[in-house]
Enzyme design. Structure first.
Site, PDB file in Angstrom:
ATOM      1  N   TYR A 287       0.849  -1.202   0.000  1.00  0.00           N
ATOM      2  CA  TYR A 287       0.000   0.000   0.000  1.00  0.00           C
ATOM      3  C   TYR A 287       0.887   1.255   0.000  1.00  0.00           C
ATOM      4  O   TYR A 287       0.629   2.209  -0.742  1.00  0.00           O
ATOM      5  CB  TYR A 287      -0.948   0.004   1.209  1.00  0.00           C
TER       6      TYR A 287
ATOM      7  N   SER B  75      -3.445  13.904   7.164  1.00  0.00           N
ATOM      8  CA  SER B  75      -4.456  13.653   6.147  1.00  0.00           C
ATOM      9  C   SER B  75      -5.852  13.788   6.741  1.00  0.00           C
ATOM     10  O   SER B  75      -6.041  13.619   7.954  1.00  0.00           O
ATOM     11  CB  SER B  75      -4.245  12.225   5.633  1.00  0.00           C
TER      12      SER B  75
ATOM     13  N   TYR C 281      -9.761  16.521   1.986  1.00  0.00           N
ATOM     14  CA  TYR C 281     -10.464  15.899   0.859  1.00  0.00           C
ATOM     15  C   TYR C 281     -11.861  16.484   0.806  1.00  0.00           C
ATOM     16  O   TYR C 281     -12.513  16.647   1.844  1.00  0.00           O
ATOM     17  CB  TYR C 281     -10.542  14.378   1.025  1.00  0.00           C
TER      18      TYR C 281
ATOM     19  N   THR D  72      -6.413  18.634  -1.600  1.00  0.00           N
ATOM     20  CA  THR D  72      -5.864  17.720  -2.617  1.00  0.00           C
ATOM     21  C   THR D  72      -6.855  17.608  -3.774  1.00  0.00           C
ATOM     22  O   THR D  72      -8.029  17.296  -3.558  1.00  0.00           O
ATOM     23  CB  THR D  72      -5.603  16.338  -1.990  1.00  0.00           C
TER      24      THR D  72
ATOM     25  N   ARG E 148      -4.741   1.048  -8.202  1.00  0.00           N
ATOM     26  CA  ARG E 148      -3.576   0.527  -7.469  1.00  0.00           C
ATOM     27  C   ARG E 148      -3.629  -0.995  -7.470  1.00  0.00           C
ATOM     28  O   ARG E 148      -4.283  -1.625  -6.638  1.00  0.00           O
ATOM     29  CB  ARG E 148      -3.556   1.102  -6.072  1.00  0.00           C
TER      30      ARG E 148
ATOM     31  N   LYS F 290      -2.994  21.105  -3.606  1.00  0.00           N
ATOM     32  CA  LYS F 290      -2.047  20.001  -3.798  1.00  0.00           C
ATOM     33  C   LYS F 290      -2.515  19.113  -4.948  1.00  0.00           C
ATOM     34  O   LYS F 290      -3.651  18.619  -4.924  1.00  0.00           O
ATOM     35  CB  LYS F 290      -1.955  19.180  -2.513  1.00  0.00           C
TER      36      LYS F 290
ATOM     37  N   HIS G   3       0.565  12.858  -6.529  1.00  0.00           N
ATOM     38  CA  HIS G   3       0.194  11.948  -5.439  1.00  0.00           C
ATOM     39  C   HIS G   3       1.175  10.766  -5.376  1.00  0.00           C
ATOM     40  O   HIS G   3       0.786   9.624  -5.119  1.00  0.00           O
ATOM     41  CB  HIS G   3      -1.238  11.446  -5.671  1.00  0.00           C
TER      42      HIS G   3
ATOM     43  N   ARG H 275       0.380   7.705  -7.518  1.00  0.00           N
ATOM     44  CA  ARG H 275      -0.665   6.779  -7.080  1.00  0.00           C
ATOM     45  C   ARG H 275      -1.990   7.029  -7.791  1.00  0.00           C
ATOM     46  O   ARG H 275      -2.936   6.289  -7.618  1.00  0.00           O
ATOM     47  CB  ARG H 275      -0.857   6.917  -5.561  1.00  0.00           C
TER      48      ARG H 275
END
Ligand SMILES: Cc1cc2nc3c(=O)[nH]c(=O)nc-3n(C[C@H](O)[C@H](O)[C@H](O)COP(=O)(O)O)c2cc1C
Length: 393
Positions: free
Chosen positions: A38, A120, A143, A169, A178, A266, A290, A293
């Site tokens: 991860y 975060s 977020y 972000t 992913r 961001k 990111h 990702r």
């Protein structure tokens, strides 16, 4: 560059680690593989993740000598706060999963070194706890959720906890693909199914700390969404179900006004978007994909830095995020015109490998690399770094 596994036997403890890549090796050794992948993994073929670091190797430093560099000053003022290094610890989710000390360890190291760090929206400690206990410069990574009540609550909580900045972000409008997480069936909190049990049982130190220390939660979300508490979910599902793909410039401007304080965007990658960010009054942008990702095939932040600095560098601060593994990468970003460089894995591998001790050592190594690099470049302050000191291959 990336080391091939199996793990060399010589890297067994934090003190065996002499660079960030060594911490990656140790993290691989210590973490259950779903958790390691991860952190380490990225989108699709992971081309962008690789390029983020490789881009730095396509530009060489041209040093000056005989500059009298016994006394040097590596500090810089970013987003209104003076910090000891032009290095920011980027916000990353779920840190308690990587090591039981989680965000607290990172916050303590950032405070000791007087560095910006971010938590975060998906952090495993609360905005209030970080606000109450750490005096260093700190940002809440934000977020934009479909749930407007949650969005408003995050702003108010950041204000009440006296965070120095909100960083929105904008590169996560849907989740990246992913594939490592799909293969390992990584979920948060981890689901101990018959299939995944072995990967956790093989790392008993991690498993015991996870199971018997403080319960994992996402306290910034738990008043609003079930995913903040105990239900297991993949990060891909979280982004796709919870975040609002309709977020647009109007929403950003509104958030910027609601917050009223230092505001950073961001995930900006194009000159046009950087100009728009400057027009709506952002104080800073982080050029970022990111960590590779999200959109694989996206350009690397360092490759985009020059054109963005030329377009908006006189109007707001430009931070180059991602791929940084060496102090010289930071110096190259600054010489190109970035105010600071930032990164996630540069401290996450160390956190996963050895908790606070690991993060302290990783940051100290980077600090030494930056300061040694400044002396070898013949500069006494980071402001002296400029494009004359760089040559493209
Ligand atoms: C494990 C992990 C979790 C992350 N979580 C977040 C997050 O919650 N919010 C965010 O804006 N960026 C997140 N990021 C991206 C980082 O903030 C940063 O942009 C990225 O790590 C830069 O690339 P680097 O790891 O090569 O330094 C995460 C990155 C990693 C590796």
């Amino acid at each position: 560059m990336a080391r091939q596994f199996p793990v060399p036997h010589s890297i067994r403890t934090a003190s065996d680690c002499h660079n960030i890549e060594d911490f990656r090796t140790l993290a691989h050794r210590r973490l259950p593989f779903p958790v390691f992948h991860y952190i380490d993994g990225a989108g699709d073929d992971e081309l962008t993740r690789a390029r983020n670091t490789a881009a730095y190797a396509d530009v060489d430093l041209v040093p000056n000598v005989l500059a009298g560099v016994e006394q040097i000053d590596s500090s810089v003022t970013v987003m209104g706060r003076k910090t000891n290094l032009p290095l920011i610890l980027s916000p990353t989710a779920l840190q308690r999963l990587f090591h039981w000390q989680g965000e607290r360890a990172v916050a303590r190291v950032a405070e000791r070194h007087n560095l910006w760090f971010g938590i975060s929206s998906l952090s495993s400690v609360s905005i209030e706890e970080i606000g109450a206990n750490y005096s260093g410069p700190k940002m809440l990574q934000y977020y934009f959720h479909r749930d407007r009540g949650l969005n408003a609550a995050l702003v108010e909580r950041a204000r009440a906890a006296k965070f120095d900045a909100i960083t929105l972000t904008v590169d996560t409008i849907v989740s990246g693909n992913r594939e490592r997480c799909k293969r390992t069936k990584f979920k948060t909190p981890p689901e101990f199914t018959p299939a995944s049990f072995l990967s956790y049982a093989m790392k008993p130190a991690w498993a015991l700390n996870f199971l018997f220390r403080e319960k994992f939660s996402l306290p910034n979300l738990d008043t609003h969404v079930a995913e903040g508490s105990s239900s297991s979910i993949s990060i891909q599902d979280y982004f796709d179900k919870m975040l609002d793909p309709d977020m647009d410039w109007k929403a950003v401007e509104q958030l910027r006004n609601d917050w009223g304080g230092t505001f950073c965007l961001k995930g900006v990658m194009s000159v046009g978007d950087a100009q728009r960010a400057a027009e709506i009054g952002c104080d800073a942008i982080m050029i970022s994909n990111h960590g590779g990702r999200q959109l694989d095939g996206s350009r690397a932040p360092f490759d985009q830095l020059e054109e963005i600095v030329d377009a908006v560098g006189d109007r707001m601060e430009v931070i180059c995020d991602g791929g940084v593994r060496r102090g010289t990468h930071v110096l190259k970003a600054l010489a190109t015109g970035a105010k600071a460089a930032s990164g996630g894995r540069l401290y996450l591998y160390a956190l996963a490998a050895a908790g606070e001790e690991g993060v302290e050592r990783a940051v100290t190594i980077l600090e030494q690399e930056i300061r040694r690099g400044m002396r070898l470049m013949g500069v006494k302050t980071v402001g002296e770094l400029n494009r004359e000191m760089l040559r493209k291959r």
